[in-house]
Structure formats: structure tokens, C-alpha cells
Design an enzyme around this catalytic site. Structure first.
Site, mmCIF file in Angstrom:
data_model
loop_
_atom_site.group_PDB
_atom_site.id
_atom_site.type_symbol
_atom_site.label_atom_id
_atom_site.label_comp_id
_atom_site.label_asym_id
_atom_site.label_seq_id
_atom_site.Cartn_x
_atom_site.Cartn_y
_atom_site.Cartn_z
ATOM 1 N N HIS A 33 2.358 5.728 -1.513
ATOM 2 C CA HIS A 33 3.609 4.948 -1.081
ATOM 3 C C HIS A 33 3.798 4.726 0.187
ATOM 4 O O HIS A 33 4.635 4.404 0.801
ATOM 5 C CB HIS A 33 4.752 5.801 -1.971
ATOM 6 C CG HIS A 33 4.681 6.103 -3.349
ATOM 7 N ND1 HIS A 33 5.707 6.659 -3.792
ATOM 8 C CD2 HIS A 33 3.622 5.362 -4.203
ATOM 9 C CE1 HIS A 33 5.419 6.712 -5.367
ATOM 10 N NE2 HIS A 33 4.208 5.881 -5.429
HETATM 11 C C1 FAD Z 1 -3.491 6.256 -5.978
HETATM 12 C C2 FAD Z 1 -2.060 5.516 -6.035
HETATM 13 C C3 FAD Z 1 -1.205 5.610 -7.128
HETATM 14 C C4 FAD Z 1 0.007 4.865 -7.084
HETATM 15 N N1 FAD Z 1 0.557 5.125 -8.048
HETATM 16 C C5 FAD Z 1 1.969 4.266 -8.285
HETATM 17 C C6 FAD Z 1 2.726 4.100 -9.278
HETATM 18 O O1 FAD Z 1 2.421 5.123 -10.427
HETATM 19 N N2 FAD Z 1 3.767 3.528 -9.473
HETATM 20 C C7 FAD Z 1 4.310 2.560 -8.420
HETATM 21 O O2 FAD Z 1 5.389 2.174 -8.526
HETATM 22 N N3 FAD Z 1 3.407 2.770 -7.167
HETATM 23 C C8 FAD Z 1 2.429 3.523 -7.073
HETATM 24 N N4 FAD Z 1 1.617 3.294 -6.028
HETATM 25 C C9 FAD Z 1 2.110 2.483 -4.764
HETATM 26 C C10 FAD Z 1 1.947 0.888 -5.219
HETATM 27 O O3 FAD Z 1 1.024 0.605 -5.845
HETATM 28 C C11 FAD Z 1 1.747 0.225 -3.935
HETATM 29 O O4 FAD Z 1 2.965 0.700 -2.964
HETATM 30 C C12 FAD Z 1 2.001 -1.005 -4.049
HETATM 31 O O5 FAD Z 1 1.220 -1.793 -4.764
HETATM 32 C C13 FAD Z 1 1.681 -1.718 -2.826
HETATM 33 O O6 FAD Z 1 2.040 -3.265 -2.411
HETATM 34 P P1 FAD Z 1 1.862 -4.182 -1.340
HETATM 35 O O7 FAD Z 1 2.018 -5.448 -1.870
HETATM 36 O O8 FAD Z 1 2.696 -3.362 -0.140
HETATM 37 O O9 FAD Z 1 0.366 -3.899 -0.785
HETATM 38 P P2 FAD Z 1 -1.168 -3.970 -1.741
HETATM 39 O O10 FAD Z 1 -0.762 -3.992 -3.113
HETATM 40 O O11 FAD Z 1 -1.965 -3.017 -1.149
HETATM 41 O O12 FAD Z 1 -1.563 -5.421 -1.537
HETATM 42 C C14 FAD Z 1 -2.352 -5.693 -0.203
HETATM 43 C C15 FAD Z 1 -3.392 -6.635 -0.429
HETATM 44 O O13 FAD Z 1 -3.810 -7.080 0.490
HETATM 45 C C16 FAD Z 1 -5.175 -7.116 0.822
HETATM 46 N N5 FAD Z 1 -5.673 -7.463 2.281
HETATM 47 C C17 FAD Z 1 -5.428 -6.439 2.984
HETATM 48 N N6 FAD Z 1 -5.822 -6.810 4.482
HETATM 49 C C18 FAD Z 1 -6.493 -8.275 4.056
HETATM 50 C C19 FAD Z 1 -7.186 -8.777 4.753
HETATM 51 N N7 FAD Z 1 -7.592 -8.757 6.263
HETATM 52 N N8 FAD Z 1 -7.591 -10.019 4.400
HETATM 53 C C20 FAD Z 1 -7.595 -10.517 3.186
HETATM 54 N N9 FAD Z 1 -6.789 -9.348 2.275
HETATM 55 C C21 FAD Z 1 -6.327 -8.596 2.781
HETATM 56 C C22 FAD Z 1 -5.546 -5.913 0.258
HETATM 57 O O14 FAD Z 1 -7.009 -6.137 -0.322
HETATM 58 C C23 FAD Z 1 -4.844 -6.104 -0.881
HETATM 59 O O15 FAD Z 1 -5.295 -6.552 -2.282
HETATM 60 C C24 FAD Z 1 0.267 4.026 -6.022
HETATM 61 C C25 FAD Z 1 -0.312 3.800 -4.980
HETATM 62 C C26 FAD Z 1 -1.670 4.551 -5.187
HETATM 63 C C27 FAD Z 1 -2.675 4.434 -3.838
#
Ligand code: FAD
Ligand code: NAG
Ligand code: NAG
Ligand code: NAG
Length: 608
Positions: free
Chosen positions: A541
Site C-alpha cells: 500500500h
Molecule cells: C501484493 C499486493 C496486494 C494488494 N492487495 C490489495 C487489496 O487487496 N486491496 C486493495 O485495495 N489494495 C491492494 N493493494 C494495493 C493497490 O492495489 C494499489 O495501492 C493500487 O493498485 C495502486 O494504484 P496506483 O494507480 O497508485 O498505481 P499502479 O496501479 O501501480 O499503477 C501504476 C502503473 O504505471 C505503470 N508505470 C510505472 N512507471 C511507468 C513508466 N515509466 N512508463 C509507463 N508506465 C509506467 C505501471 O506499470 C503501472 O501499471 C495491493 C498491492 C500489492 C502489491
């Protein structure tokens, strides 16, 4: 992929004949899954470029392309999902595949001391759907007071009453049971439902909660404090990632270009005018530049968003100077890294096979039930069946939990294939000593999660090469208070598992000590404190590294409109903007941030 993944994949694949795979794709098509086309011919400019197709980015892309006059380019480093990423139970397998960036922290003095290489795994999703493709699917929204606190810090528009409509807008909870109806949506893109299986442990857990004075309630409703069955981001028993929810249904919109396996290396900002004018990226080893007319939306997640900002000249002056990146704007990018640490390794042995293990579900009935009906143990999200948001003796505010307990239908000793071990970073020798002796005993787990960590860390740029990882210094358990709360949580988890309810199955804590804590009396507070520093792990998270705050906050990176201070045409829309981590899992919260950001962007450009 390592050998374990191969074993798992082969086992599952050989059990699913080609016929069944066809059935699945028929099923998927009937669910209205749109194919997402990978763009290779880029326009020279777009109205908006969104970096990252994760929980935040996917929502923004969906909402911005509602306006047919706006062209949007979505750039994602990862691949599309596949059949195996859909299966809720085997969520932990995803983190040992190319769907995980594979980040590890630097060595810490205060945490992860007993884990492989003494580093903490910090999994992050790399896929259309981002981390929602590898997460555990648990749907929670945090506490009302979390958002009221964001607002009280000076972030106008972020109080609970103001963000609740955005949670509801995203959601389709038509099939949910026992919910506070007023708090849920039924018309959104994100499907939320309960697993298609329930072990007898769930009822016992909820009963044990009642003995402690907690209600069985909807944690995403009126009050968060209490015990509940899980609500999960899935549809007909299969994972509903951010991409499945928000991108596939709109993949045919002509004003959207999506490019996968595409790594953004720099956001282009004019150093004089501080106007964002485009992005630079790599695809198939070729370098491209596209220009942007309105805004770049940075949604690369809490590690990559701050990293990309720093690579583009926005970050702490001192660090950018060290790596010889010209400073465009001096901001505290990468600070304020907050996360939820969990003790996921408590195993409670039972005398009946009421639990879930790798071995237990390796049978064709369960596999068929999943594939044909979307039911059975394979639909349990990462093995988690029930949640409790509770208060330890350290909790200060009345309705505010400082601890979450997650009831797992299985435990580490049933981890035959090793995917859970790999996710957590548990060394083979530790597994052999502590868990292997009970490999054939059914067991469940109760994971304790520290909701309100006082410790905070940093994402630091290592050098100017955009393909090199940043340094990750999460500083878990740097503050002694965090350990103390965790120890209380562990003791509460043990007392629940050893309550009269679970005696039905003679539940007994696995008492083999963690090797690094053998010199401390097993079960004492200092034993658990030791165990926490040895083998507690992140729940994934990570948030806070591009902190939202008013202009009076010297640590703020973005304002309440999520615009980067001092830069024009650049917003951050992902978990990194949270000023403080919420008391809940972060996926739905970040989707809410995406919904709200999209409305702010639409507002700004309405008549321009
Ligand atoms: C093992 C695990 C279990 C979890 N379980 C839960 C759960 O049960 N319930 C819950 O609510 N949350 C859970 N989470 C947390 C939740 O899924 C994340 O907090 C959330 O998905 C993050 O969203 P975000 O948009 O911030 O980033 P992300 O969803 O990580 O999106 C970022 C995206 O940007 C892309 N990216 C990064 N750098 C670049 C670049 N330079 N060029 C192009 N693309 C790029 C990445 O590949 C990724 O696809 C879990 C996380 C993990 C790791
Ligand atoms: C919401 O879910 C229900 C039940 O699964 C489904 O029938 C309905 O079409 C969904 N609504 C939308 C808007 O997708
Ligand atoms: C209960 O568990 C304990 C400890 O594992 C064991 O010694 C005992 O035999 C068990 N009792 C039953 C009835 O299974
Ligand atoms: C499991 O242990 C409990 C409590 O000791 C006992 O009542 C029960 O009969 C045992 N079940 C089996 C199958 O041995």
C-alpha cells in the site's frame, strides 16, 4: 519467471484442457470484454497523455475520453492481463511473474531482518490495470476521518462527504449482501462482490468479534469499526482489475490510443516557462516523443511517479544536483513514503480440513467449479475471507481503527508451491524450520495490519538513468510505537484464534520460533517485537510520495487540484498524492482519486 512459477503454471494449465480454455474465452467475450489494441502509430500530439494504466490512470482515461473532442494517449510499461491473473485465490503468484516490477528496499536496520537478502519486497504491478492486476482484490475505502483529516490539512474538496459520491460512482455492488445500501453504487464500472465460497472459519471469526464487542457490519458503510466478510473487486468470481473495469469497456473509443510495453523516460517541461509540453518514451527499443496540448497526467504509482518527476527535473534540489539533472522545480518529491506493514505469518493449526492449501485445491472439481461457475475456493481473494477493523489499547480516536485483522483461509505452511513465500520474501531455510514440520496440517492465519504507521520513508533517485531503479528507503518500524501497536494486534489475533469459537477445530498457534528470535521467550511481547522486525512484510500500500497539501505546506508536491506546484500542465493522479495513508486497502481509494481528478480536469478545460 522462476522455477516455482513454472511449476504452478504447468500444474494448472495441464489440468485445464484446451477445451476449457476455449470455454473461458467464450465466457469472457460474453461478459463484454473489449480487446485493447496496442497502438504503434502515434499522433504527433494529443490533448492529454496519461502515464501508467493502474488504478488511478485507468479511471482518468475512461472519464476523459467521454468527451469525443479530446484525444488521449495512455502509455503503460506492462502487458495486458491473461487467464491466470484472473484467478483470485492465486493472487500471490502474480508477484513472481513479469507483472511485478520486482522492487526491493535497501537494507533497513529496523525491518525485514529475517527476509531474503535482508531486504523488503515492495511489489508493484506492471500491466494494463497496474497493481490492481497483482493485488488481493479486497475492496475497502478507509475511514471517514481519513478524508476529513486530508481536508483539515487544507486540501479543499477532499472531506469524506465530498469524496463519497466518487466511491459510489465507480462501483457496481449489485450482488453484495449485508451492506449499507446508501453508501454503495450499482451503476459503476467496478464490479464488487463476495467470493463464491466460504469456509466455516468465517462465522467463527465474526462470532469471536462479537465477544470482543465488535459488530458484524459493512466496513464500507456507516462505520468502519467491526468484523465483516470480504467485499472484493471481482466479477463472476474473476478478478476485476482497473483495466477490466475502466479500459476494456471503452477500448473502442476512437479518441483513445493505448500503448503497452512502453516505458516513459521523461516528462518534457520547458525550464523557462515551466510549461509541460510532452513526454519521451521507449517502445521496442525505439525512442519516441509526443507533444501534449493540455496536460500530462502522471499515474505511474507511488514509486515510479516520484521517480519520473525527479528524472524530469522536479524534485529535491540537492538530490537532482547529485545526479546531475538540471533542476526545474525544487520540491520534496519522494518524501512521506507511507505503507501498511503486516504480520502475515501467524499460522493456526486445526484438526479438520476446513482450510485452503495449495495441495487442497489441486483437484479438478474446484478447478471446474471456478472455470465453469466462477465459484469455489479459487474465488477467495488471495485466500482472505474476512476482515476486522479494530482498536488496540493504543488507539486514541473513538471510531478510528489502528489495526486490521485479515482472516486467511490458509497459512504459510500450506504454501506447497512457494508463491506466498516468494511474495513475502521468506527464506527457504526459515520455511523449512518453522513451517515445513506442519506442511500436512490444515491451518488458517490471521494477519495483523498496522493501519496508522508513524514511520515514514523515502524514494530517492539513484542516478540519471531512467531505466535504473530508484533507492527505496521505506523505514518500516523506525518508530518504536509502530512495533508496540503491532505486538498488541498480534496478541489480539492470537486470542481470537484461541477463543472458544475456534476450539471447535482445536485451533493452536504454531509455536516454532522464528530463527532470529530463538533467544527471546516465545510468545512474550519482546518475542513478537522481534518477530515483527524479522518477518513482517508490506501489504503493498505504498502512498504519499507526491504529497498533496496547501501552498503553506513546505512538504507538498501537488495542490488540492493535484497539480504539481510551480509547473503548468502536469498533474499526479495515483496513490502518491495521499497526504496520509488511509485505514484501509488502497485500490478503491485510488480509483476514487482518479474519478475526482477527472472531474477537476474536465472542469478546468470545459470551455477552453
Ligand atoms: C501484493 C499486493 C496486494 C494488494 N492487495 C490489495 C487489496 O487487496 N486491496 C486493495 O485495495 N489494495 C491492494 N493493494 C494495493 C493497490 O492495489 C494499489 O495501492 C493500487 O493498485 C495502486 O494504484 P496506483 O494507480 O497508485 O498505481 P499502479 O496501479 O501501480 O499503477 C501504476 C502503473 O504505471 C505503470 N508505470 C510505472 N512507471 C511507468 C513508466 N515509466 N512508463 C509507463 N508506465 C509506467 C505501471 O506499470 C503501472 O501499471 C495491493 C498491492 C500489492 C502489491
Ligand atoms: C451491475 O451488475 C449487475 C449484476 O452483476 C449487472 O446486471 C448490471 O448490468 C451491472 N450494471 C452496469 C452498469 O454495469
Ligand atoms: C489439540 O491440539 C493439541 C496441540 O496441537 C494436541 O496436542 C491435541 O491432541 C489436539 N486435540 C484434539 C482433540 O485434536
Ligand atoms: C478437534 O478438536 C476439538 C477440540 O479439542 C474436538 O472437540 C473435536 O472433536 C476434534 N475434531 C476432530 C475431527 O478430531
Amino acid at each position: 519467471m522462476n522455477y516455482r512459477t513454472v511449476v504452478v503454471l504447468l500444474t494448472i494449465l495441464t489440468r485445464c484442457s484446451a477445451q476449457l480454455v476455449n470455454l473461458v474465452s467464450d465466457l469472457r467475450r460474453s461478459l463484454g470484454d473489449g480487446e485493447i489494441k496496442d497502438t504503434v502509430n502515434f499522433d504527433s500530439d494529443y490533448d492529454f497523455v496519461v502515464v501508467g494504466a493502474g488504478s488511478g490512470g485507468s479511471v482518468v482515461v475512461n472519464r476523459l475520453t467521454e468527451n469525443p473532442k479530446w484525444s488521449v494517449l495512455l502509455l503503460e510499461a506492462g502487458n495486458d492481463e491473461m487467464f491466470l491473473t484472473d484467478v483470485p485465490l492465486i493472487a500471490s503468484i502474480q508477484t513472481i511473474t513479469g507483472y511485478n516490477w520486482g522492487y526491493k528496499s535497501e537494507r533497513l536496520k529496523t525491518a525485514c531482518l529475517g527476509l531474503i537478502d535482508k531486504r523488503c519486497n515492495m511489489p508493484r504491478g506492471k500491466a494494463l490495470g497496474g497493481t490492481s492486476v497483482i493485488n488481493f482484490l479486497l475492496y475497502t475505502r478507509g475511514n471517514k476521518l481519513d478524508f476529513d483529516q486530508w481536508a483539515s490539512l487544507g486540501n479543499k474538496g477532499w472531506s469524506y462527504d465530498e469524496v463519497l459520491p466518487y466511491f459510489i460512482k465507480s462501483e457496481n455492488c449489485t450482488k453484495c449482501r449485508d451492506i449499507d445500501e446508501d453508501y454503495h453504487g450499482k451503476r459503476g464500472y467496478l464490479n464488487v462482490e463476495h467470493p463464491g465460497y466460504e469456509s466455516p472459519l468465517v462465522k467463527l471469526f465474526i462470532e469471536a468479534g462479537k465477544d470482543l464487542g465488535y459488530q458484524n457490519l459493512d466496513p464500507n458503510g456507516r462505520s468502519e469499526l467491526g468484523f465483516s466478510r470480504v467485499q472484493a473487486t471481482m466479477k463472476n468470481g474473476a478478478r476485476c482489475s482497473a483495466s477490466k473495469a475502466f479500459l476494456r469497456p471503452i477500448s473502442q473509443r476512437p479518441n483513445l490510443h493505448v500503448s503497452i510495453r512502453t516505458r516513459v523516460t521523461k516528462i518534457l517541461i520547458d525550464p523557462k516557462t515551466k510549461q509541460t509540453y510532452g513526454v519521451e518514451f521507449l517502445k521496442n527499443r525505439k525512442k519516441y516523443t509526443v507533444r501534449v496540448r493540455k496536460e500530462v497526467v502522471l499515474s505511474a504509482g507511488s514509486i515510479n511517479s516520484p521517480h519520473l518527476l525527479m528524472l524530469s527535473g522536479v524534485g529535491p534540489r540537492k538530490d537532482l544536483k547529485r545526479v546531475q539533472i538540471p533542476v526545474i522545480q525544487d520540491l520534496k518529491v519522494g518524501y512521506n513514503l507511507q505503507d501498511h506493514m503486516a504480520m502475515s505469518t501467524l499460522a493456526f493449526l486445526v484438526n479438520e480440513s476446513v482450510t485452503i492449501s495449495d495441495r487442497g485445491v489441486q483437484n479438478s472439481m474446484d478447478i471446474f467449479n471456478y472455470i465453469l461457475n466462477g465459484r469455489g475456493p479459487y474465488t477467495i481473494p488471495g485466500g482472505a475471507e474476512a476482515l476486522a477493523f479494530i482498536r488496540t489499547k493504543f488507539a486514541q480516536v473513538e471510531s478510528y481503527p489502528d489495526m486490521e485483522l485479515v482472516l486467511g483461509a490458509g497459512a504459510l505452511n500450506g504454501d506447497l508451491y512457494g508463491s506466498l513465500r516468494s511474495l513475502l520474501g521468506i527464506p527457504q531455510s526459515l520455511f523449512d524450520q518453522v513451517y515445513a514440520p506442519h506442511a500436512y496440517t490444515p491451518a488458517f492465519s490471521i494477519a495483523t495490519v498496522l493501519m496508522r504507521p508513524k514511520s515514514a520513508g523515502r524514494v530517492l533517485i539513484k542516478d540519471s538513468n531512467p531505466l535504473h531503479w530508484p533507492l527505496l528507503l521505506p523505514n518500516y518500524f523506525e518508530k518504536e510505537e509502530d512495533v508496540a501497536v503491532m505486538v498488541e494486534g498480534i496478541k489480539m489475533a492470537i486470542s481470537i484464534a484461541q477463543s472458544r469459537h475456534f476450539q471447535k477445530y482445536n485451533a493452536t498457534l504454531n509455536r516454532i520460533p522464528v530463527p532470529g528470535c530463538r533467544n527471546v521467550p516465545f510468545g512474550s511481547d519482546s518475542y513478537w517485537a522481534c518477530a515483527v522486525r524479522q518477518i513482517a512484510t508490506t501489504l503493498g500500500h505504498q502512498v504519499g510520495t507526491c504529497k498533496m497539501g496547501p501552498d503553506t505546506d513546505p512538504d507538498a508536491v501537488v495542490d488540492a487540484q493535484l497539480k504539481v506546484y510551480g509547473i503548468k500542465g502536469l498533474r499526479v493522479v495515483d496513490g502518491s498524492i495521499m497526504p496520509n495513508i488511509v485505514a484501509g486497502h488502497t485500490n478503491a481509494v485510488i480509483m476514487m482519486i482518479g474519478e475526482k481528478a477527472a472531474d477537476m480536469i474536465k472542469d478546468e478545460w470545459r470551455n477552453k
